[in-house]
Motif scaffolding. Structure first.
Motif, mmCIF file in Angstrom:
data_model
loop_
_atom_site.group_PDB
_atom_site.id
_atom_site.type_symbol
_atom_site.label_atom_id
_atom_site.label_comp_id
_atom_site.label_asym_id
_atom_site.label_seq_id
_atom_site.Cartn_x
_atom_site.Cartn_y
_atom_site.Cartn_z
ATOM 1 N N VAL A 182 -5.611 -11.205 61.444
ATOM 2 C CA VAL A 182 -6.545 -11.170 62.736
ATOM 3 C C VAL A 182 -6.698 -12.569 62.976
ATOM 4 C CG1 VAL A 182 -7.765 -9.009 62.586
ATOM 5 C CG2 VAL A 182 -8.835 -10.799 61.515
ATOM 6 N N PHE A 183 -7.142 -13.007 64.396
ATOM 7 C CA PHE A 183 -7.376 -14.493 64.709
ATOM 8 C C PHE A 183 -8.717 -14.828 64.183
ATOM 9 C CE2 PHE A 183 -4.105 -13.426 67.921
ATOM 10 C CZ PHE A 183 -3.324 -14.661 67.586
ATOM 11 N N ASP A 184 -9.078 -15.940 64.003
ATOM 12 C CA ASP A 184 -10.261 -16.441 63.677
ATOM 13 C C ASP A 184 -11.577 -16.001 64.405
ATOM 14 O OD1 ASP A 184 -9.362 -17.405 61.100
ATOM 15 O OD2 ASP A 184 -9.455 -19.471 62.102
ATOM 16 N N VAL A 185 -12.791 -15.817 63.990
ATOM 17 C CA VAL A 185 -13.742 -15.606 64.679
ATOM 18 C C VAL A 185 -14.016 -16.930 65.738
ATOM 19 C CG1 VAL A 185 -16.265 -15.282 64.693
ATOM 20 C CG2 VAL A 185 -14.870 -14.023 62.948
ATOM 21 N N SER A 186 -14.376 -16.617 66.854
ATOM 22 C CA SER A 186 -14.471 -17.916 67.708
ATOM 23 C C SER A 186 -15.541 -17.581 68.678
ATOM 24 C CB SER A 186 -13.254 -18.394 68.219
ATOM 25 O OG SER A 186 -12.879 -17.409 69.089
ATOM 26 N N ALA A 187 -15.846 -18.512 69.512
ATOM 27 C CA ALA A 187 -16.620 -18.281 70.672
ATOM 28 C C ALA A 187 -16.010 -17.534 71.715
ATOM 29 C CB ALA A 187 -17.029 -19.870 71.443
ATOM 30 N N VAL A 188 -14.398 -17.578 71.765
ATOM 31 C CA VAL A 188 -13.707 -16.792 72.853
ATOM 32 C C VAL A 188 -13.551 -15.412 72.229
ATOM 33 C CG1 VAL A 188 -11.466 -16.508 73.833
ATOM 34 C CG2 VAL A 188 -12.328 -18.848 73.520
ATOM 35 N N TYR A 189 -13.303 -15.201 71.011
ATOM 36 C CA TYR A 189 -13.198 -13.790 70.307
ATOM 37 C C TYR A 189 -14.365 -13.201 70.040
ATOM 38 C CZ TYR A 189 -8.044 -14.908 71.033
ATOM 39 O OH TYR A 189 -6.952 -15.441 71.278
ATOM 40 N N GLY A 190 -15.438 -13.707 69.602
ATOM 41 C CA GLY A 190 -16.530 -13.258 69.086
ATOM 42 C C GLY A 190 -16.389 -12.911 67.461
ATOM 43 N N LYS A 191 -17.156 -12.061 67.104
ATOM 44 C CA LYS A 191 -17.199 -11.623 65.696
ATOM 45 C C LYS A 191 -16.164 -10.445 65.408
ATOM 46 C CE LYS A 191 -21.865 -12.988 64.814
ATOM 47 N NZ LYS A 191 -23.192 -12.703 64.396
ATOM 48 N N ASP A 192 -15.469 -10.000 66.325
ATOM 49 C CA ASP A 192 -14.364 -8.904 66.044
ATOM 50 C C ASP A 192 -13.192 -9.644 66.776
ATOM 51 O OD1 ASP A 192 -13.222 -6.733 65.440
ATOM 52 O OD2 ASP A 192 -14.040 -5.505 67.134
ATOM 53 N N PRO A 193 -12.427 -10.463 66.281
ATOM 54 C CA PRO A 193 -11.135 -11.062 66.879
ATOM 55 C C PRO A 193 -10.009 -10.116 66.923
ATOM 56 C CG PRO A 193 -11.505 -11.942 64.674
ATOM 57 C CD PRO A 193 -12.583 -11.027 65.025
ATOM 58 N N PRO A 194 -9.164 -10.373 67.832
ATOM 59 C CA PRO A 194 -8.033 -9.549 67.985
ATOM 60 C C PRO A 194 -6.891 -9.625 66.598
ATOM 61 C CG PRO A 194 -7.748 -11.396 69.310
ATOM 62 C CD PRO A 194 -9.081 -11.587 68.836
ATOM 63 N N LYS A 195 -6.149 -8.545 66.604
ATOM 64 C CA LYS A 195 -5.207 -8.561 65.541
ATOM 65 C C LYS A 195 -3.871 -9.397 65.946
ATOM 66 C CE LYS A 195 -6.073 -3.819 64.473
ATOM 67 N NZ LYS A 195 -5.595 -2.520 64.250
ATOM 68 N N CYS A 196 -3.338 -9.811 64.912
ATOM 69 C CA CYS A 196 -2.304 -11.006 64.979
ATOM 70 C C CYS A 196 -1.063 -10.769 63.986
ATOM 71 C CB CYS A 196 -2.541 -12.704 64.823
ATOM 72 S SG CYS A 196 -3.295 -12.993 63.411
ATOM 73 N N TRP A 197 -0.259 -11.278 64.112
ATOM 74 C CA TRP A 197 0.995 -11.308 63.121
ATOM 75 C C TRP A 197 0.963 -12.772 62.566
ATOM 76 C CZ3 TRP A 197 2.628 -6.873 61.671
ATOM 77 C CH2 TRP A 197 2.805 -5.940 62.725
ATOM 78 N N VAL A 198 1.093 -13.138 61.332
ATOM 79 C CA VAL A 198 1.190 -14.216 60.287
ATOM 80 C C VAL A 198 2.670 -14.292 60.374
ATOM 81 C CG1 VAL A 198 0.524 -15.871 58.724
ATOM 82 C CG2 VAL A 198 -1.271 -14.556 59.791
ATOM 83 N N VAL A 199 3.487 -15.562 60.941
ATOM 84 C CA VAL A 199 4.885 -15.450 60.655
ATOM 85 C C VAL A 199 5.291 -16.780 59.891
ATOM 86 C CG1 VAL A 199 7.055 -15.101 61.821
ATOM 87 C CG2 VAL A 199 5.205 -14.001 62.934
ATOM 88 N N VAL A 200 6.122 -16.482 58.944
ATOM 89 C CA VAL A 200 6.489 -17.784 58.049
ATOM 90 C C VAL A 200 8.034 -17.818 58.516
ATOM 91 C CG1 VAL A 200 6.417 -18.830 55.901
ATOM 92 C CG2 VAL A 200 4.603 -17.557 56.708
#
Length: 108
Positions: A86-104
């Motif tokens: 998931v993305f970090d908690v932020s002012a934009v996403y609040g305390k329940d941020p959206p899911k993401c892919w971490v790609v290396v």
């Protein structure tokens, strides 16, 4: 525009950029990333995930299969890992941020 030399970078960090630019010209973006990164260099990307069910939250959603297709064998990159997160908690996403892919990725 910025001018960079081919192979100038050892590391790239992409936070919510590729999943937008890919909608404009994915092959060109992947090729430019490959051009700028030296062989053996690493890319870390945080990409919006299609596993996020909320429509009104987060960046464009990308399927894992689309990431694998964009960075398929024969191109400039090898996929080292794709992990759900998931993305970090932020002012934009609040305390329940959206899911993401971490790609290396590694430049071949």
């Amino acid at each position: 525009a910025f001018e960079f030399t081919a192979g100038e970078f050892d590391f790239m960090f992409d936070l919510q950029c590729w999943h937008v630019l890919r909608e404009v010209d994915e092959p060109r973006v992947v090729a430019k990333m490959g051009e700028l990164l030296r062989p053996g260099g690493v890319v870390l990307m945080l990409v919006g995930s299609d596993e996020e069910e909320r429509d009104n939250l987060g960046p464009p959603k990308v399927a894992e299969s689309a990431i694998r297709a964009a960075f398929a064998p024969g191109g400039p990159f090898e996929i080292l890992s794709i992990a759900a997160s998931v993305f970090d908690v932020s002012a934009v996403y609040g305390k329940d941020p959206p899911k993401c892919w971490v790609v290396v990725l590694r430049r071949v």
